[in-house]
Motif scaffolding. Structure first.
Motif, PDB file in Angstrom:
ATOM      1  N   LEU A  34      38.610  40.618  43.471  1.00 24.96           N
ATOM      2  CA  LEU A  34      39.903  40.658  44.141  1.00 24.96           C
ATOM      3  C   LEU A  34      40.619  39.335  43.902  1.00 24.96           C
ATOM      4  N   CYS A  35      41.852  39.440  43.500  1.00 20.97           N
ATOM      5  CA  CYS A  35      42.616  38.245  43.134  1.00 20.97           C
ATOM      6  C   CYS A  35      42.799  37.326  44.345  1.00 20.97           C
ATOM      7  N   PRO A  36      42.477  36.032  44.203  1.00 21.31           N
ATOM      8  CA  PRO A  36      42.669  35.120  45.328  1.00 21.31           C
ATOM      9  C   PRO A  36      44.128  34.689  45.481  1.00 21.31           C
ATOM     10  N   PHE A  37      44.977  35.105  44.564  1.00 22.38           N
ATOM     11  CA  PHE A  37      46.355  34.621  44.600  1.00 22.38           C
ATOM     12  C   PHE A  37      47.351  35.668  45.074  1.00 22.38           C
ATOM     13  N   HIS A  38      46.896  36.882  45.207  1.00 19.09           N
ATOM     14  CA  HIS A  38      47.764  37.864  45.854  1.00 19.09           C
ATOM     15  C   HIS A  38      46.881  38.851  46.610  1.00 19.09           C
ATOM     16  N   ASN A  39      47.479  39.537  47.563  1.00 20.06           N
ATOM     17  CA  ASN A  39      46.694  40.467  48.366  1.00 20.06           C
ATOM     18  C   ASN A  39      46.507  41.769  47.626  1.00 20.06           C
ATOM     19  N   HIS A  55      42.561  36.211  34.036  1.00 15.65           N
ATOM     20  CA  HIS A  55      43.906  36.752  34.122  1.00 15.65           C
ATOM     21  C   HIS A  55      43.961  37.780  35.229  1.00 15.65           C
ATOM     22  N   CYS A  56      45.024  37.727  36.022  1.00 16.06           N
ATOM     23  CA  CYS A  56      45.220  38.767  37.027  1.00 16.06           C
ATOM     24  C   CYS A  56      46.321  39.678  36.528  1.00 16.06           C
ATOM     25  N   PHE A  57      45.986  40.960  36.354  1.00 16.91           N
ATOM     26  CA  PHE A  57      46.977  41.900  35.879  1.00 16.91           C
ATOM     27  C   PHE A  57      47.842  42.421  37.019  1.00 16.91           C
ATOM     28  N   GLY A  58      47.571  41.923  38.236  1.00 19.51           N
ATOM     29  CA  GLY A  58      48.415  42.279  39.371  1.00 19.51           C
ATOM     30  C   GLY A  58      49.577  41.312  39.511  1.00 19.51           C
ATOM     31  N   CYS A  59      49.265  40.017  39.592  1.00 20.41           N
ATOM     32  CA  CYS A  59      50.340  39.044  39.794  1.00 20.41           C
ATOM     33  C   CYS A  59      50.615  38.244  38.530  1.00 20.41           C
ATOM     34  N   ASN A  60      49.886  38.577  37.467  1.00 20.37           N
ATOM     35  CA  ASN A  60      50.132  37.977  36.161  1.00 20.37           C
ATOM     36  C   ASN A  60      49.826  36.484  36.074  1.00 20.37           C
TER      37      ASN A  60
HETATM   38 ZN   LIG Z   1      46.758  38.303  41.339  1.00 23.38          ZN
END
Ligand SMILES: [Zn+2]
Length: 704
Positions: A34-39, A55-60
């Motif tokens: 789970l990305c620590p930079f977005h929920n 790389h987070c493909f959610g918040c880029n």
């Molecule tokens: Zn993210």
């Protein structure tokens, strides 16, 4: 010459480092969490061991280990460098260039965080003692046999279920939100918007404000440094909360890999008893202390690291591992033993990590293993590592409470490491059958091979021969083969249960077949499964091409930085095309960021040279970048702008192609796993990247 940044990166594994903060799950050849930079509720945060990037493909968001630490801990590049250098055991001469004012500021921040932790501790503790909500927590503590004296001595606490009870309290005491986040007590509420509707996190109250509590509905174990100052917290979930144990994230004060729980309270007893006992859980340590075995500490996290051992060496040379004897515990014990073997025992040392079995000259290989092995050999000290034998299936705290005499006997009579291995490695084998005998030899010979003392080694060969009733001489032959042929990494990899938790050694071993460049590829199909690339020549040729791509990207980055250094006015023409996140080099990325901020602040010519603004670790890169531009024929006016734009577009294109490769790789993983939802998500992102690529291509056409 290898730069200090490269040296650090070679020593710190991005998977390991991020794993301290994010619960990572192996998924094919990458890791996700789970990305620590977005929920988010479903993981879109990926870490790639081969390229050492994330790389987070959610918040880029994305980058390397530097970007992660910088972002996660909210540090400046300079502090990130200092932090990672310390961790990697690399000295940086940069200290001089840090002015006393900055130094004061950094120490003021640490001081403030300590105060913050103290305030939080008191609040958690009061909650446990007085809050109505804490009834379940108090019942749990009682059920584990922890006395009220221990509750007070260890400062146990309770974090309630409300989303921001602690945060509101601390904000009320004058702390700022960013301080709570930096101290690991709260998470920023940001990012809910840029995930495409990930929604709010469960348990968040509706009150306004930008943060919510990091610990919720948990029993809190304050973690202190050797001087007894609170540096972080461990939280055990009540009910079905996940994860069961949650520790403070990495902060300026809290270094998970080196902290030992209760060491502050154990250190005198350790010296007195001339022994330290390492247990796995907070409760185990507390109960041990409560019953008088005060030389006990607990390791936080899943493994004993070199840093733990280094600290303990100052107090005693007799280390007893009392880890849970269940399956997970056995793996952890093995891992602990690995570390113990590596750092501690004079007579039990690992085989030097010479690059045998691997292609010589591989960049990563050379940097990663050889110096480490040498360092370890240099670090040998007299010590005794042993293992405390407890009844199977019982945790130390249970044994202590139920049969203290059994516990004290075990404490006084631990078994040696190798003896422990003889039992543990053969427990499930039938040693009367030929297959069982072969298997026992296969498992134990690598262990015996680690013993450098010949006499001792011979004694264990004899023991093994007796155990499986096999001729000693044939075992000696086999041992020689193991000593000669087996590269150290695969010896250690073989120690772990293939189905069990991943060990660091395994990753290292797996990193060799594919290099960093595999993910940077823009001319080749996404990396094929390892088995298809077993051909050595094919591999080398491939690495050559991949290496060339990676190198060429770094060279273009140097060139762009060089152009900007020479003509700061070009910045306005490229900033619309790329941003610092598009840079592959840690050094060039930071320089680009500094260039932007310096020239944005003041568009007039600089009073000082640009070099004054950057950490000394980056000076080499500046020189390289300047040279890269000087070697080309000078351009002027529109030619120069066109050149800069071309270069920026090319770099953006390379960045997009990297994402493309990563996504295609993840898609094939998802496809194999039959994960339709992820496939669709990746597919959409791929389309977006292709759109961007087309835009870049047509733009390049225009200004090319
Ligand atoms: Zn993210």
């Amino acid at each position: 010459m290898v730069s200090i940044i490269d040296t650090i990166k070679a020593k710190i594994d991005v998977v390991e480092e991020i794993g301290l903060v994010v619960a990572l799950q192996k998924s094919g050849r990458s890791f996700k969490g789970l990305c620590p930079f977005h929920n988010e509720r479903t993981p879109s945060f990926h870490v790639f061991a081969e390229s050492q990037t994330w790389h987070c493909f959610g918040c880029n968001e994305g980058g390397d280990v530097f970007t992660f630490v910088q972002k996660q801990q909210g540090l400046e590049f300079r502090d990130t460098l200092a932090y990672l250098a310390e961790k990697a055991g690399v000295s940086i001469e940069d200290n001089g260039s840090r002015n006393p004012e900055e130094e004061r500021e950094a120490s003021a921040i640490r001081e403030r965080l300590r105060k913050l932790n103290e305030d939080a501790l008191l609040w958690f503790h009061q909650m446990l003692l007085r809050s109505k909500d804490a009834a379940e927590a108090r019942a749990y503590i009682q059920s584990r046999g922890i006395s009220s004296d221990s509750i007070i001595a260890f400062g146990l606490g309770y974090a309630p279920i409300h989303g921001n009870a602690l945060s509101s309290f601390l904000l009320g005491r004058g702390y700022a939100e960013h301080e709570l986040v930096r101290g690991g007590l709260a998470r920023a509420r940001e990012g809910a918007g840029n995930t495409g509707g990930a929604g709010s996190v469960e348990g968040i109250g509706e009150t306004s404000g930008g943060v919510f509590d990091y610990f919720r509905q948990r029993i809190i174990f304050p973690i202190r440094d050797t001087r007894g100052r609170v540096i972080g917290f461990g939280g055990r979930a009540l009910g079905d909360g996940q994860p069961k144990y949650l520790n403070s994230p990495q902060t300026v004060l809290f270094e998970k890999n080196s902290v030992l729980y209760a060491l502050d309270m154990a250190k005198d007893a350790i010296k007195l008893a001339k022994q330290v006992i390492i247990v796995e859980g907070y409760v185990d340590a507390i109960i041990a202390h409560q019953y008088g075995t005060r030389q006990t500490v607990a390791c936080i996290g899943s493994a004993i690291t070199e840093k733990h051992i280094q600290q303990l060496k100052k107090l005693t040379k007799r280390v007893t591992l009392a880890l849970d004897p269940d399956a997970a515990g056995a793996t952890a014990t093995e891992h602990g033993i690995q570390e113990a073997l590596k750092t501690f025992d004079r007579s039990v040392v690992p085989v030097p990590l010479v690059a045998d079995g691997h292609r010589p000259g591989t960049r990563k290989e050379g940097k990663r293993n050889v110096p480490r092995g040498m360092i370890r050999l240099e670090e040998q000290v007299d010590a005794e590592i042993n293992v405390l034998q407890l009844p199977p299936g019982q945790d130390p705290d249970e044994v202590i409470r139920q049969d203290f005499s059994l516990w004290s006997y075990a404490v006084a009579h631990p078994v040696t490491l190798v003896d422990y291995y003889f039992v543990a490695k053969t427990a499930n084998l039938n040693l009367r059958q030929p297959a069982g005998k072969t298997e026992a030899a296969r498992r134990l010979l690598p262990v015996i091979a680690m013993i450098s003392d010949r006499v001792k080694r011979d004694a264990y060969i004899r023991k093994l021969a007796g155990l499986i009733a096999v001729d000693e001489r044939s075992l000696h032959d086999e041992l020689r083969r193991v000593l000669r042929k087996q590269p150290h990494t695969s010896v250690t990899a073989a120690f772990s249960d293939p189905g069990g938790p991943r060990s660091i050694q395994e990753t290292t071993a797996q990193q060799h077949p594919i290099t960093k460049e595999a993910m940077q590829d823009d001319e080749i199909e996404p990396a094929a499964p390892a088995k298809e690339r077993s051909s050595k020549e094919g591999q080398e040729q491939r690495n050559y091409v991949l290496d060339r791509n990676w190198q060429s990207r770094l060279q273009w980055e140097d060139y762009l930085i060089g152009l900007l250094l020479q003509n700061p006015g070009l910045g306005q023409h490229v900033c619309g095309i790329i941003n610092d996140g598009d840079f592959a080099g840690t050094d060039t990325r930071e320089l680009y960021r500094i260039l932007n901020s310096v020239y944005q602040r003041d568009s007039s010519p600089l009073h000082q040279s640009f070099e004054q603004y950057v950490p000394s670790a980056l000076l080499e890169t500046i020189a390289r970048a300047r040279k890269s531009v000087e070697s080309k024929s000078p351009l002027s006016g529109t030619g120069l702008i066109k050149d800069a734009k071309q270069c920026a577009s090319r770099l953006k294109r390379m960045r997009l192609l990297q994402s493309n490769t990563e996504l295609r790789y993840l898609m094939s993983e998802a496809n194999e796993a039959g994960d339709v939802e992820s496939m669709q998500q990746f597919q959409q992102q791929l389309l977006a990247i292709h759109r961007q690529l087309r835009t870049i291509d047509s733009a390049m056409h225009l200004h090319g």
